[in-house]
Design an enzyme around this catalytic site. Sequence first.
Site, mmCIF file in Angstrom:
data_model
loop_
_atom_site.group_PDB
_atom_site.id
_atom_site.type_symbol
_atom_site.label_atom_id
_atom_site.label_comp_id
_atom_site.label_asym_id
_atom_site.label_seq_id
_atom_site.Cartn_x
_atom_site.Cartn_y
_atom_site.Cartn_z
ATOM 1 N N ASP A 2 23.438 78.086 26.900
ATOM 2 C CA ASP A 2 22.475 76.978 26.787
ATOM 3 C C ASP A 2 21.462 77.205 25.665
ATOM 4 O OD1 ASP A 2 23.713 75.671 28.860
ATOM 5 O OD2 ASP A 2 22.334 76.418 30.389
ATOM 6 N N GLN A 8 29.644 76.905 36.672
ATOM 7 C CA GLN A 8 29.806 75.675 37.458
ATOM 8 C C GLN A 8 31.183 75.654 38.114
ATOM 9 O OE1 GLN A 8 28.780 72.385 34.900
ATOM 10 N NE2 GLN A 8 26.616 72.944 34.885
ATOM 11 N N SER A 62 32.792 79.876 33.282
ATOM 12 C CA SER A 62 31.876 78.799 33.642
ATOM 13 C C SER A 62 31.345 79.014 35.050
ATOM 14 C CB SER A 62 32.605 77.448 33.567
ATOM 15 O OG SER A 62 31.929 76.491 34.367
ATOM 16 N N ARG A 112 27.001 69.726 21.324
ATOM 17 C CA ARG A 112 25.856 70.444 20.738
ATOM 18 C C ARG A 112 26.178 71.067 19.378
ATOM 19 N NH1 ARG A 112 23.270 72.874 26.393
ATOM 20 N NH2 ARG A 112 22.152 70.947 26.888
ATOM 21 N N GLY A 166 25.350 68.182 35.299
ATOM 22 C CA GLY A 166 26.682 68.741 35.531
ATOM 23 C C GLY A 166 26.693 69.694 36.716
ATOM 24 N N ARG A 169 18.021 69.918 25.617
ATOM 25 C CA ARG A 169 17.854 71.144 24.824
ATOM 26 C C ARG A 169 17.833 70.846 23.322
ATOM 27 N NH1 ARG A 169 17.597 74.544 28.987
ATOM 28 N NH2 ARG A 169 19.170 74.356 30.613
ATOM 29 N N LYS A 172 28.911 69.842 26.555
ATOM 30 C CA LYS A 172 27.637 69.919 27.290
ATOM 31 C C LYS A 172 27.029 68.505 27.351
ATOM 32 C CE LYS A 172 27.705 74.265 28.243
ATOM 33 N NZ LYS A 172 27.848 74.677 29.641
ATOM 34 N N LYS A 229 16.446 76.339 36.323
ATOM 35 C CA LYS A 229 17.196 75.146 36.737
ATOM 36 C C LYS A 229 18.390 75.529 37.622
ATOM 37 C CE LYS A 229 19.287 72.536 33.450
ATOM 38 N NZ LYS A 229 20.718 72.367 33.788
ATOM 39 N N ARG A 272 31.892 63.825 30.643
ATOM 40 C CA ARG A 272 32.149 65.277 30.632
ATOM 41 C C ARG A 272 33.371 65.638 31.496
ATOM 42 N NH1 ARG A 272 26.520 68.266 31.531
ATOM 43 N NH2 ARG A 272 27.799 70.061 30.968
HETATM 44 C C1 S3P Z 1 25.087 76.249 34.837
HETATM 45 C C2 S3P Z 1 26.181 76.742 34.165
HETATM 46 C C3 S3P Z 1 26.435 76.501 32.737
HETATM 47 C C4 S3P Z 1 25.192 76.012 32.013
HETATM 48 C C5 S3P Z 1 24.475 74.946 32.791
HETATM 49 C C6 S3P Z 1 24.044 75.463 34.146
HETATM 50 C C7 S3P Z 1 24.930 76.535 36.277
HETATM 51 O O1 S3P Z 1 27.438 75.521 32.609
HETATM 52 O O2 S3P Z 1 25.535 75.527 30.735
HETATM 53 O O3 S3P Z 1 23.320 74.503 32.090
HETATM 54 O O4 S3P Z 1 23.812 76.358 36.813
HETATM 55 O O5 S3P Z 1 25.908 76.967 36.895
HETATM 56 P P1 S3P Z 1 29.010 75.891 32.575
HETATM 57 O O6 S3P Z 1 29.375 76.430 33.889
HETATM 58 O O7 S3P Z 1 29.689 74.585 32.275
HETATM 59 O O8 S3P Z 1 29.159 76.887 31.465
#
Ligand code: S3P
Length: 459
Positions: free
Chosen positions: A342, A188, A186, A373, A112, A415, A369, A39, A141
């Site tokens: 995750d 993201q 993180s 969770r 997200g 999940r 999340k 993903k 979120r």
């Molecule tokens: C992701 C980063 C993670 C993960 C999410 C995908 C990404 O989140 O939990 O499913 O693709 O960068 P966080 O950056 O909030 O930890």
Amino acid sequence: MAVTQRITLNQTEYHHHLTIISPSSGLSLQGRIQVPGDKSISHRALMLGALAEGETVIHGLLLGEDPRSTASCFQAMGADISALNSDEVRVRGIGLGKLIEPLDVLNAGNSGTTLRLMLGILASHPGRFFTITGDGSLRSRPMSRIVQPLQQMGAEIWGRKDGSLAPLAVRGETLRPIHYHSPIASAQVKSCILLAGLMTEGKTTVTEPALSRDHSERMLSAFGAEIIVDPETCSATVVGRSTLRGQTVVVPGDISSAAFWLVAGAIVPGSDLTIENVGVNPTRTGILEALALMGADITQENLREVAGEPVADLRVRYRQGQNGMPLQACTIEGDLIPKLIDEVPILAVAATFAKGTTIIRDAAELRVKESDRITVMATQLNQMGANITELPEGMEIVGGTPLMGTEVDSHTDHRIAMSLAIAALTAQGTTTIQRAEAAAISYPSFVETLQQIVQPSQH
Ligand code: S3P
């Protein structure tokens, strides 16, 4: 011999529920399977493809709802993306800084990654105005984690609760580079800032407290951006304004999806499963480390590198430990957490089959999340007979209590839906998982694969 596992998928007005009836004679899981594309890599391939000059060809894209959200947002801003297909997707990029102002609100759905990575890109597109929203989960979120550092770079962003919740409105600006010390590990957050830095003159650096997944750094570099990484200090730097060139991306199978089968194979007696072509990037393999600590029999075969990411086939075999249980308890904490963030819901299922008390800590991120969770897994698994106590930043799981079929709920979290389905395989009687359609966010063919590997027990 009749397969005694029965799975029915019923449709109510808005939701599906999944019923799993575990036969009293037992079942085992057998076969060679593949899981859908990663993903995280799928999102990034679509985004960088849209920002690059020339054509990007993506093989193995995840056809889940989350990457579809990314594709539709970038189509609305001028990227030419062919019909989504797991064999081949072609993205004709429009070049860095050239996204067009969309005519309507961009909708990131449940994703997200779509919203947070895209915000860095949009905030650095001077002179254009964007609005972004998402579903109920995404709108609850936290967004300050990206809005604040982007504002330090000079971004203009508005949203509910002082810009901390979507919907968000963004007016693109010429940004200034920063060195951002993120309080959380993180990917993201890191990727959002690096993507904003891509359009910004000078060097933009993100330092995080522990290393999060590094797919953005790898792919940005493959597309021609100048990226400097220092794993020692958990820092990544992008040198702004280099041109991205379209690439061929081969998306490996998602280890976060493989995790359901790894745990299932480790706890369902007699199982022997091989999951082919799984991405084993070391920033993602915390699940393998945790299951090794718990004594699971998992081997990596045919390790190779495909388009800049390590890939292997993973074989899991059920093995009963000396204490009569397949796994042993362990403590999962610290720097290991970002590498399996995750996978904690399915690890909670594994821990109910471990001798002793498993402790998961330093995992406060789980509360923000797609659902909380910690609370959702503890309440749903406890309803099935597990013994889980919530901790503020984790959980404590006393293994060895038998699971009983009952009615549980995914809380619309993909999940959670799949973790509960794996728990149901080992539960006595019938388990009904409400709102199980959530699985399609990251794994649309989950139920089909489950039906394919279930065999009547040989024991
Ligand atoms: C992701 C980063 C993670 C993960 C999410 C995908 C990404 O989140 O939990 O499913 O693709 O960068 P966080 O950056 O909030 O930890």
